[in-house]
Design a protein around this motif. Structure first.
Motif, mmCIF file in Angstrom:
data_model
loop_
_atom_site.group_PDB
_atom_site.id
_atom_site.type_symbol
_atom_site.label_atom_id
_atom_site.label_comp_id
_atom_site.label_asym_id
_atom_site.label_seq_id
_atom_site.Cartn_x
_atom_site.Cartn_y
_atom_site.Cartn_z
ATOM 1 N N LEU A 112 0.863 -1.215 0.136
ATOM 2 C CA LEU A 112 -0.007 0.152 -0.037
ATOM 3 C C LEU A 112 0.763 1.202 0.100
ATOM 4 O O LEU A 112 1.979 1.376 0.607
ATOM 5 C CB LEU A 112 -1.028 0.008 1.341
ATOM 6 C CG LEU A 112 -1.973 -0.952 1.143
ATOM 7 C CD1 LEU A 112 -2.888 -1.201 2.628
ATOM 8 C CD2 LEU A 112 -3.001 -0.727 0.185
ATOM 9 N N GLY A 134 -3.878 4.490 2.577
ATOM 10 C CA GLY A 134 -4.793 3.712 3.022
ATOM 11 C C GLY A 134 -4.341 2.676 3.835
ATOM 12 O O GLY A 134 -3.235 2.277 4.037
ATOM 13 N N ASN A 135 -5.555 1.751 4.299
ATOM 14 C CA ASN A 135 -5.020 0.474 4.995
ATOM 15 C C ASN A 135 -6.233 -0.605 4.643
ATOM 16 O O ASN A 135 -7.049 -0.135 4.018
ATOM 17 C CB ASN A 135 -4.751 0.612 6.641
ATOM 18 C CG ASN A 135 -6.250 1.134 7.245
ATOM 19 O OD1 ASN A 135 -7.349 0.349 7.099
ATOM 20 N ND2 ASN A 135 -6.230 2.258 7.589
ATOM 21 N N HIS A 136 -6.097 -1.844 5.125
ATOM 22 C CA HIS A 136 -7.068 -2.754 4.771
ATOM 23 C C HIS A 136 -8.246 -2.640 5.267
ATOM 24 O O HIS A 136 -8.980 -3.697 5.219
ATOM 25 C CB HIS A 136 -6.307 -4.232 4.823
ATOM 26 C CG HIS A 136 -6.125 -4.647 6.359
ATOM 27 N ND1 HIS A 136 -5.463 -4.048 7.409
ATOM 28 C CD2 HIS A 136 -7.144 -5.270 7.094
ATOM 29 C CE1 HIS A 136 -5.628 -4.614 8.563
ATOM 30 N NE2 HIS A 136 -6.607 -5.131 8.454
ATOM 31 N N THR A 165 -9.895 0.486 5.013
ATOM 32 C CA THR A 165 -10.680 1.759 4.600
ATOM 33 C C THR A 165 -11.298 1.234 3.283
ATOM 34 O O THR A 165 -10.960 0.379 2.624
ATOM 35 C CB THR A 165 -9.579 2.813 4.260
ATOM 36 O OG1 THR A 165 -8.516 2.156 3.233
ATOM 37 C CG2 THR A 165 -8.829 3.134 5.563
ATOM 38 N N ILE A 173 -7.981 2.790 -1.557
ATOM 39 C CA ILE A 173 -6.538 2.462 -1.093
ATOM 40 C C ILE A 173 -5.618 2.830 -2.528
ATOM 41 O O ILE A 173 -6.417 3.024 -3.393
ATOM 42 C CB ILE A 173 -6.317 0.998 -0.923
ATOM 43 C CG1 ILE A 173 -6.974 0.026 -1.958
ATOM 44 C CG2 ILE A 173 -6.685 0.440 0.436
ATOM 45 C CD1 ILE A 173 -6.508 -1.428 -1.684
#
Length: 295
Positions: free
Chosen positions: A168, A171-173, A175, A178
């Motif tokens: 990434l 963002g993150n897993h 949200t 991304i």
């Protein structure tokens, strides 16, 4: 207003038949969820007691006494199975969101137990949608959106594994949007869920036409970077060209070379022999004839 009513009708139609279950045995203050328009099963106990009452807003909605139903406020909405202690609420609406109180007495009327539970009604997620966009340097921005559904939660996975931070750029897993780093590719899945529904959307991603080059440029400098393959002029790979030759042609050439070599050797030895003969002839004495005695 018509649009809101239409959406509500659609939600009820889609969620009709959606069933959820909540085990509240020996639990006080349990949190339960039901789908809008669906049915929730509340596991109250293993089997029915002698006396049971269920209140909502201090009003009895169901009463059970001497192993039979005494009264219930809405027969189409509430039902109870004595053999397994299951209480069911059907055709769920927003107004069903409330605190419910379970009261158990013995045959003489003494209070044995009192518990509460909180029931929340949510609209299920109807659909999920993925939109991807390639950025100027080969990164990819991906957004996930959903229709319907209260309090949707998002999560991402790549090739069956949770999307990690090294893939990434932002963002993150968890949200809804991304940005993936350069070179990331595979099966990307966005999951959208709440307490009464769960949807997944699949998308196959590639490198957006970018390649990683690693070569020496014309000025002898090392070039290592990502760039668009169609416009790559920094590195030109040398291609080895292999030519297929007919074996019969090779055999013919070998024969011709051997014949030429044999001719040269034969000519050499013939020349040596002739030279030797001339040398021998020059060494023999010649007889001189007198003019007087010669005939």
């Amino acid at each position: 207003m018509e649009a809101v009513v239409g959406l509500l009708v659609m939600l009820l139609a889609v969620s009709h038949g959606v069933e959820t279950k909540c085990d509240v045995r020996q639990k006080d203050g349990a949190q339960c969820y039901g789908a809008l328009g669906g049915t929730v099963f509340l596991q109250l106990m293993d089997r029915a007691p002698e006396r049971l009452a269920i209140d909502k807003n201090n009003n009895h909605i169901f009463r059970w006494k001497n192993y039979k139903i005494v009264n219930k406020s809405n027969e189409d909405k509430y039902s109870f199975t004595p053999s397994d202690g299951m209480f069911r609420i059907s055709n769920l609406i927003r107004a069903d969101t409330d605190e419910y109180r379970l009261i158990i007495h013995n045959s003489s009327g003494a209070l044995l137990e009192e518990r509460t539970l909180q029931l929340s009604i949510q609209a299920p997620v109807l659909s999920a949608r993925l939109v991807s966009e390639c950025l100027s340097q080969g990164e990819m921005r991906v957004s996930c959106s959903s229709e319907g559904g209260d309090s949707p939660q998002y999560s991402w996975s790549l090739d069956g594994h949770t999307l990690t931070e090294d893939k990434l750029l932002s963002g993150n897993h968890k949200t809804d949007s991304i940005t993936l780093r350069q070179g990331v590719e595979g099966a990307l899945v966005c999951s959208v869920k709440n307490h009464v529904s769960h949807l997944q959307k699949y998308h196959k991603i590639s490198t957006c036409g970018f390649i990683f080059i690693n070569c020496t440029g014309s000025n002898e400098t090392r070039i290592t970077q990502w760039m668009f393959a169609a416009t790559n002029t920094l590195c030109v790979e040398l291609t080895t060209i292999y030519t297929t030759v007919d074996p019969s042609l090779i055999c013919g050439l070998q024969t011709a070379v051997a014949a030429l070599l044999f001719s040269v050797v034969a000519a050499y030895f013939a020349w040596r022999k002739k030279k030797s003969q001339r040398a021998e002839g020059s060494a023999m004495p010649q007889e001189r004839q007198d003019a007087e005695t010669s005939v």
